[in-house]
Design an enzyme around this catalytic site. Structure first.
Site, mmCIF file in Angstrom:
data_model
loop_
_atom_site.group_PDB
_atom_site.id
_atom_site.type_symbol
_atom_site.label_atom_id
_atom_site.label_comp_id
_atom_site.label_asym_id
_atom_site.label_seq_id
_atom_site.Cartn_x
_atom_site.Cartn_y
_atom_site.Cartn_z
ATOM 1 N N HIS A 164 -13.830 -10.726 16.089
ATOM 2 C CA HIS A 164 -15.075 -10.161 16.619
ATOM 3 C C HIS A 164 -15.596 -11.003 17.787
ATOM 4 O O HIS A 164 -15.194 -12.157 17.944
ATOM 5 C CB HIS A 164 -16.167 -10.192 15.537
ATOM 6 C CG HIS A 164 -15.981 -9.215 14.420
ATOM 7 N ND1 HIS A 164 -15.936 -9.608 13.094
ATOM 8 C CD2 HIS A 164 -15.856 -7.867 14.418
ATOM 9 C CE1 HIS A 164 -15.791 -8.536 12.325
ATOM 10 N NE2 HIS A 164 -15.740 -7.465 13.105
ATOM 11 N N CYS A 251 -21.175 -14.101 9.185
ATOM 12 C CA CYS A 251 -20.804 -12.815 8.561
ATOM 13 C C CYS A 251 -21.523 -12.518 7.250
ATOM 14 O O CYS A 251 -21.640 -11.359 6.861
ATOM 15 C CB CYS A 251 -19.325 -12.777 8.217
ATOM 16 S SG CYS A 251 -18.265 -13.553 9.366
HETATM 17 C C1 CIR Z 1 -12.825 -7.796 7.835
HETATM 18 O O1 CIR Z 1 -11.711 -7.880 8.317
HETATM 19 O O2 CIR Z 1 -13.584 -6.866 8.114
HETATM 20 C C2 CIR Z 1 -13.261 -8.826 6.827
HETATM 21 N N1 CIR Z 1 -12.151 -9.242 6.037
HETATM 22 C C3 CIR Z 1 -13.888 -10.001 7.523
HETATM 23 C C4 CIR Z 1 -15.144 -9.669 8.240
HETATM 24 C C5 CIR Z 1 -15.787 -10.847 8.850
HETATM 25 N N2 CIR Z 1 -17.017 -10.467 9.453
HETATM 26 C C6 CIR Z 1 -17.537 -11.013 10.528
HETATM 27 O O3 CIR Z 1 -16.920 -11.865 11.138
HETATM 28 N N3 CIR Z 1 -18.680 -10.563 10.957
#
Ligand code: CIR
Length: 260
Positions: A164, A251
């Site tokens: 991201h 996150c």
């Molecule tokens: C994903 O791939 O969506 C989750 N395993 C990790 C999300 C992490 N979120 C973030 O960095 N905002």
């Protein structure tokens, strides 16, 4: 009443071992350790950052539910419920919307738009949105149309590495970002001071500014040292289990000002 920061969090799912993975090879996540680390993170939000915690109802069947940041974009005036880029994550938004509607008028990103909150960096009245494997131009246009009337400028930024935009750039203050310069086009952030991570720690650009403090992963000692020498007070926490799911400190919460 004085304004304070609300931190919305959600428990680590029983199914986290089935999480989405983009860049990492799957490694078994120890559920008990992941939960203990998440509790320590919530504790830091309460005690270091002085946030008031609000929990979204747990979602044991949704592997990535702990990563609430991806489900919404919240500013003082409004909250936008995202349409996450990974289809497996779209059912996460309903529970978060149920909580957020207590605090903000809600708007929604609609198909064919997809966007993860992890791609959104708010720096003052500028909102940077990463174009990534999760976030597309349809969603960026919708976010722009929603936020512009409130005086926000929405700037699209290509994400060149990491999952991201927030893997590559997060806010230290309204005019300063912590960045991995290899993963962003620096020209997109003209006018902002860019503080660089140690190049040996490519995932180190994710720092959480919350209330008066900074929460940061102890996995990045070289960058932490740079930040501390620059005068930042860091609360260092172990995120090693959640990092196996490609999660980082920003996150696991959605932060919003109470007094709008
Ligand atoms: C994903 O791939 O969506 C989750 N395993 C990790 C999300 C992490 N979120 C973030 O960095 N905002």
């Amino acid at each position: 009443m004085a304004s304070y920061v609300i931190a919305i969090t959600r428990a680590v799912s029983d199914a986290i071992n089935n999480c989405e993975l983009t860049h990492l090879t799957r490694e078994r996540i120890d559920l008990d350790r992941a939960r203990a680390q998440h509790r320590a993170y919530e504790h830091a939000l309460e005690t270091v950052a002085h946030c008031a915690l609000v929990h979204v109802a747990p979602a044991p069947d949704l592997p990535d539910a702990v990563f609430v940041e991806d489900t919404a974009l919240v500013v003082d005036e409004i909250a936008i419920i995202t349409r996450p880029g990974a289809a497996s994550r779209r059912p996460e938004t309903a529970g978060v919307a149920d909580v957020l509607r207590r605090y903000r008028e809600l708007r929604y990103v609609e198909a064919p738009g997809t966007i993860d909150g992890g791609d959104v960096v708010v720096a003052g009245r500028r909102v940077f949105v990463g174009r990534s494997s999760r976030t597309n131009d349809h969603a960026i246009a919708q976010v722009r149309a929603i936020l512009q009337p409130y005086g926000y400028e929405v700037v699209a930024v290509d994400v060149l590495g990491g999952l991201h935009l927030k893997s590559a750039a997060t806010v230290v203050s309204a005019n300063q970002l912590l960045v991995n310069p290899a993963w962003i086009p620096a020209r997109a952030f003209t006018g902002l001071d860019l503080l660089e991570i140690d190049p040996q720690e490519p995932y180190a650009a994710n720092i959480l500014k919350a209330g008066g403090g900074y929460i940061y992963s102890l996995a990045f000692p070289r960058t932490a040292d740079r930040l501390q020498r620059g005068g930042l007070q860091l609360d260092l926490i172990d995120m090693s289990e959640l990092a196996k799911a490609e999660g980082a400190v920003t996150c696991c919460s959605l932060l919003l000002n109470s007094g709008k």
